[in-house]
Motif scaffolding. Sequence first.
Motif, PDB file in Angstrom:
ATOM      1  N   THR A 184      -5.793  -8.277   1.984  1.00 37.93           N
ATOM      2  CA  THR A 184      -6.590  -8.880   2.835  1.00 37.93           C
ATOM      3  C   THR A 184      -6.508  -8.722   4.349  1.00 37.93           C
ATOM      4  O   THR A 184      -5.612  -7.586   4.526  1.00 37.93           O
ATOM      5  CB  THR A 184      -6.270 -10.416   2.537  1.00 37.93           C
ATOM      6  N   TYR A 185      -7.358  -9.166   5.021  1.00 32.97           N
ATOM      7  CA  TYR A 185      -7.010  -9.075   6.724  1.00 32.97           C
ATOM      8  C   TYR A 185      -5.600  -9.365   7.049  1.00 32.97           C
ATOM      9  O   TYR A 185      -5.248  -8.765   8.182  1.00 32.97           O
ATOM     10  CB  TYR A 185      -8.192  -9.870   7.426  1.00 32.97           C
ATOM     11  N   THR A 186      -4.987 -10.205   6.260  1.00 31.52           N
ATOM     12  CA  THR A 186      -3.790 -10.596   6.874  1.00 31.52           C
ATOM     13  C   THR A 186      -2.560  -9.390   6.601  1.00 31.52           C
ATOM     14  O   THR A 186      -1.555  -9.700   7.098  1.00 31.52           O
ATOM     15  CB  THR A 186      -3.108 -12.003   6.285  1.00 31.52           C
ATOM     16  N   THR A 187      -2.803  -8.426   5.557  1.00 30.58           N
ATOM     17  CA  THR A 187      -2.028  -7.356   5.170  1.00 30.58           C
ATOM     18  C   THR A 187      -2.565  -6.001   5.450  1.00 30.58           C
ATOM     19  O   THR A 187      -1.684  -4.999   4.941  1.00 30.58           O
ATOM     20  CB  THR A 187      -1.877  -7.564   3.568  1.00 30.58           C
ATOM     21  N   CYS A 188      -3.471  -5.737   6.010  1.00 32.72           N
ATOM     22  CA  CYS A 188      -4.073  -4.391   6.255  1.00 32.72           C
ATOM     23  C   CYS A 188      -4.106  -3.574   7.247  1.00 32.72           C
ATOM     24  O   CYS A 188      -4.655  -2.731   7.350  1.00 32.72           O
ATOM     25  CB  CYS A 188      -5.467  -4.561   5.351  1.00 32.72           C
ATOM     26  N   ARG A 189      -3.307  -3.857   8.311  1.00 31.84           N
ATOM     27  CA  ARG A 189      -3.183  -3.162   9.594  1.00 31.84           C
ATOM     28  C   ARG A 189      -2.955  -1.662   9.280  1.00 31.84           C
ATOM     29  O   ARG A 189      -3.502  -0.777   9.582  1.00 31.84           O
ATOM     30  CB  ARG A 189      -2.382  -3.693  10.539  1.00 31.84           C
ATOM     31  N   ALA A 190      -1.824  -1.391   8.774  1.00 31.78           N
ATOM     32  CA  ALA A 190      -1.191  -0.168   8.432  1.00 31.78           C
ATOM     33  C   ALA A 190      -2.097   0.601   7.346  1.00 31.78           C
ATOM     34  O   ALA A 190      -2.490   2.031   7.439  1.00 31.78           O
ATOM     35  CB  ALA A 190       0.101  -0.002   7.826  1.00 31.78           C
ATOM     36  N   TYR A 238       1.075  -1.207   0.069  1.00 33.44           N
ATOM     37  CA  TYR A 238       0.096  -0.107  -0.052  1.00 33.44           C
ATOM     38  C   TYR A 238       0.885   1.331   0.033  1.00 33.44           C
ATOM     39  O   TYR A 238       1.987   1.344   0.627  1.00 33.44           O
ATOM     40  CB  TYR A 238      -0.793   0.054   1.459  1.00 33.44           C
ATOM     41  N   SER A 239       0.629   2.148  -0.810  1.00 34.09           N
ATOM     42  CA  SER A 239       1.316   3.486  -0.756  1.00 34.09           C
ATOM     43  C   SER A 239       0.283   4.632  -0.999  1.00 34.09           C
ATOM     44  O   SER A 239      -0.728   4.506  -1.658  1.00 34.09           O
ATOM     45  CB  SER A 239       2.464   3.506  -1.793  1.00 34.09           C
ATOM     46  N   ALA A 240       0.939   5.780  -0.655  1.00 35.59           N
ATOM     47  CA  ALA A 240      -0.252   6.909  -0.706  1.00 35.59           C
ATOM     48  C   ALA A 240       0.564   8.175  -0.992  1.00 35.59           C
ATOM     49  O   ALA A 240       2.010   8.422  -0.615  1.00 35.59           O
ATOM     50  CB  ALA A 240      -0.818   7.261   0.517  1.00 35.59           C
ATOM     51  N   ALA A 241      -0.179   9.165  -1.482  1.00 37.39           N
ATOM     52  CA  ALA A 241       0.273  10.560  -1.887  1.00 37.39           C
ATOM     53  C   ALA A 241      -0.619  11.303  -1.530  1.00 37.39           C
ATOM     54  O   ALA A 241      -1.779  11.073  -1.712  1.00 37.39           O
ATOM     55  CB  ALA A 241       0.979  10.704  -3.232  1.00 37.39           C
ATOM     56  N   ALA A 242      -0.165  12.696  -0.966  1.00 33.72           N
ATOM     57  CA  ALA A 242      -1.515  13.969  -0.415  1.00 33.72           C
ATOM     58  C   ALA A 242      -0.884  15.284  -1.259  1.00 33.72           C
ATOM     59  O   ALA A 242       0.242  15.410  -1.368  1.00 33.72           O
ATOM     60  CB  ALA A 242      -1.477  13.957   0.605  1.00 33.72           C
ATOM     61  N   ALA A 243      -1.693  15.916  -1.744  1.00 35.90           N
ATOM     62  CA  ALA A 243      -1.491  17.270  -2.110  1.00 35.90           C
ATOM     63  C   ALA A 243      -2.839  17.854  -2.285  1.00 35.90           C
ATOM     64  O   ALA A 243      -3.934  17.517  -2.625  1.00 35.90           O
ATOM     65  CB  ALA A 243      -0.815  17.292  -3.318  1.00 35.90           C
ATOM     66  N   GLU A 244      -2.761  19.276  -2.122  1.00 39.81           N
ATOM     67  CA  GLU A 244      -3.820  20.067  -2.224  1.00 39.81           C
ATOM     68  C   GLU A 244      -5.069  19.416  -1.450  1.00 39.81           C
ATOM     69  O   GLU A 244      -4.855  19.091  -0.358  1.00 39.81           O
ATOM     70  CB  GLU A 244      -4.362  20.356  -3.619  1.00 39.81           C
ATOM     71  N   ASP A 245      -6.237  19.024  -1.925  1.00 42.55           N
ATOM     72  CA  ASP A 245      -7.431  18.745  -1.368  1.00 42.55           C
ATOM     73  C   ASP A 245      -7.571  16.950  -1.557  1.00 42.55           C
ATOM     74  O   ASP A 245      -8.509  16.435  -1.304  1.00 42.55           O
ATOM     75  CB  ASP A 245      -8.591  19.326  -1.813  1.00 42.55           C
ATOM     76  N   ALA A 246      -6.472  16.316  -1.875  1.00 42.82           N
ATOM     77  CA  ALA A 246      -6.714  14.914  -2.356  1.00 42.82           C
ATOM     78  C   ALA A 246      -5.709  14.048  -1.851  1.00 42.82           C
ATOM     79  O   ALA A 246      -4.553  14.542  -1.550  1.00 42.82           O
ATOM     80  CB  ALA A 246      -6.371  14.848  -3.951  1.00 42.82           C
ATOM     81  N   ILE A 247      -6.073  12.838  -1.641  1.00 46.08           N
ATOM     82  CA  ILE A 247      -5.097  11.694  -0.982  1.00 46.08           C
ATOM     83  C   ILE A 247      -5.405  10.612  -2.246  1.00 46.08           C
ATOM     84  O   ILE A 247      -6.639  10.437  -2.453  1.00 46.08           O
ATOM     85  CB  ILE A 247      -5.449  11.302   0.282  1.00 46.08           C
ATOM     86  N   LEU A 257       0.774  15.295  -6.787  1.00 46.42           N
ATOM     87  CA  LEU A 257       0.572  14.022  -6.303  1.00 46.42           C
ATOM     88  C   LEU A 257       1.556  12.849  -6.958  1.00 46.42           C
ATOM     89  O   LEU A 257       1.943  12.091  -6.167  1.00 46.42           O
ATOM     90  CB  LEU A 257      -0.831  13.519  -6.506  1.00 46.42           C
ATOM     91  N   ALA A 258       1.934  12.968  -8.211  1.00 47.83           N
ATOM     92  CA  ALA A 258       2.649  12.188  -8.956  1.00 47.83           C
ATOM     93  C   ALA A 258       4.026  12.135  -8.207  1.00 47.83           C
ATOM     94  O   ALA A 258       4.759  10.946  -8.344  1.00 47.83           O
ATOM     95  CB  ALA A 258       2.804  12.546 -10.239  1.00 47.83           C
ATOM     96  N   ALA A 259       4.496  13.152  -7.675  1.00 48.58           N
ATOM     97  CA  ALA A 259       5.849  13.106  -7.013  1.00 48.58           C
ATOM     98  C   ALA A 259       5.748  12.635  -5.517  1.00 48.58           C
ATOM     99  O   ALA A 259       7.263  12.380  -4.994  1.00 48.58           O
ATOM    100  CB  ALA A 259       6.463  14.523  -7.273  1.00 48.58           C
ATOM    101  N   GLY A 260       4.903  12.610  -4.787  1.00 45.36           N
ATOM    102  CA  GLY A 260       4.842  12.332  -3.374  1.00 45.36           C
ATOM    103  C   GLY A 260       4.551  10.979  -3.205  1.00 45.36           C
ATOM    104  O   GLY A 260       4.330  10.946  -1.806  1.00 45.36           O
ATOM    105  N   GLU A 261       4.524   9.989  -3.569  1.00 44.44           N
ATOM    106  CA  GLU A 261       4.068   8.481  -3.378  1.00 44.44           C
ATOM    107  C   GLU A 261       5.074   8.043  -2.167  1.00 44.44           C
ATOM    108  O   GLU A 261       6.163   8.177  -2.682  1.00 44.44           O
ATOM    109  CB  GLU A 261       3.774   7.682  -4.583  1.00 44.44           C
ATOM    110  N   THR A 262       4.625   7.650  -1.311  1.00 48.68           N
ATOM    111  CA  THR A 262       5.224   6.936  -0.050  1.00 48.68           C
ATOM    112  C   THR A 262       4.609   5.730   0.308  1.00 48.68           C
ATOM    113  O   THR A 262       3.422   5.589   0.310  1.00 48.68           O
ATOM    114  CB  THR A 262       5.541   7.888   1.282  1.00 48.68           C
ATOM    115  N   SER A 263       5.476   4.711   0.514  1.00 46.55           N
ATOM    116  CA  SER A 263       4.869   3.337   1.005  1.00 46.55           C
ATOM    117  C   SER A 263       4.367   3.435   2.574  1.00 46.55           C
ATOM    118  O   SER A 263       4.936   4.190   3.109  1.00 46.55           O
ATOM    119  CB  SER A 263       5.952   2.350   0.961  1.00 46.55           C
ATOM    120  N   LEU A 264       3.230   2.668   2.770  1.00 45.90           N
ATOM    121  CA  LEU A 264       2.772   2.481   4.075  1.00 45.90           C
ATOM    122  C   LEU A 264       3.522   1.596   4.664  1.00 45.90           C
ATOM    123  O   LEU A 264       4.190   0.673   3.947  1.00 45.90           O
ATOM    124  CB  LEU A 264       1.400   2.319   4.039  1.00 45.90           C
ATOM    125  N   PRO A 265       3.616   1.482   6.147  1.00 41.73           N
ATOM    126  CA  PRO A 265       4.462   0.280   6.688  1.00 41.73           C
ATOM    127  C   PRO A 265       4.103  -0.958   6.017  1.00 41.73           C
ATOM    128  O   PRO A 265       2.930  -1.312   5.522  1.00 41.73           O
ATOM    129  CB  PRO A 265       3.960   0.439   8.049  1.00 41.73           C
TER     130      PRO A 265
END
Length: 177
Positions: free
Chosen positions: A30-36, A12-21, A121-129
């Motif tokens: 699945t439930y086995t991978t989704c804590r973060a 899972y990865s995410a980026a945020a800018a202005e009014d959007a994530i 948003l294109a430049a700011g993607e970071t991985s979740l734990p």
Amino acid sequence: MTAPIPPQKTAYSAAAAEDAILVFVRGRATYTTCRAFGEFLEAAPASGRSRLVIDLSECASLDSTVLGLIAGAAVEFRKNGGEVFLQRATGRTRDVIENLGLPALLTLLPESETAPLPEALAAGETSLPEAAPASGGTILQAHETLMAANPENVARFKDVVAFMREDLMKDLSEERS
């Protein structure tokens, strides 16, 4: 004999800018991978941003816990006047989203469409734990959200919810002992 296909790594990865994530779900969610991911979705409505876009273009499958987490985020975004979009959902994943009634809570974009997003948003993607299992309480809450979203889901998930409640009560009583 052909070699087995290796399982796709869940990320899972995410980026945020202005009014959007913008969130990318990759592999088998699945439930086995989704804590973060669940923790991220829980905090996202308080970010002050009004749009959450979840890109499923590299998602092989989603289970009911992950869909319940997404539904919960959609409910919270709506309370604040925001909106959740699912984009690039295809095949069975799209069918499951529709069958669970999630389009009543969020915008399921046609397969070929994407939500308009800020260029930053294109430049700011970071991985979740790293992927870790959801807690029993999170799994229970996700399924209760799905049941509230669509009356047809009550029959689908009542046994899961009953089991999770029983399991959590057992854990609580063991902790008190």
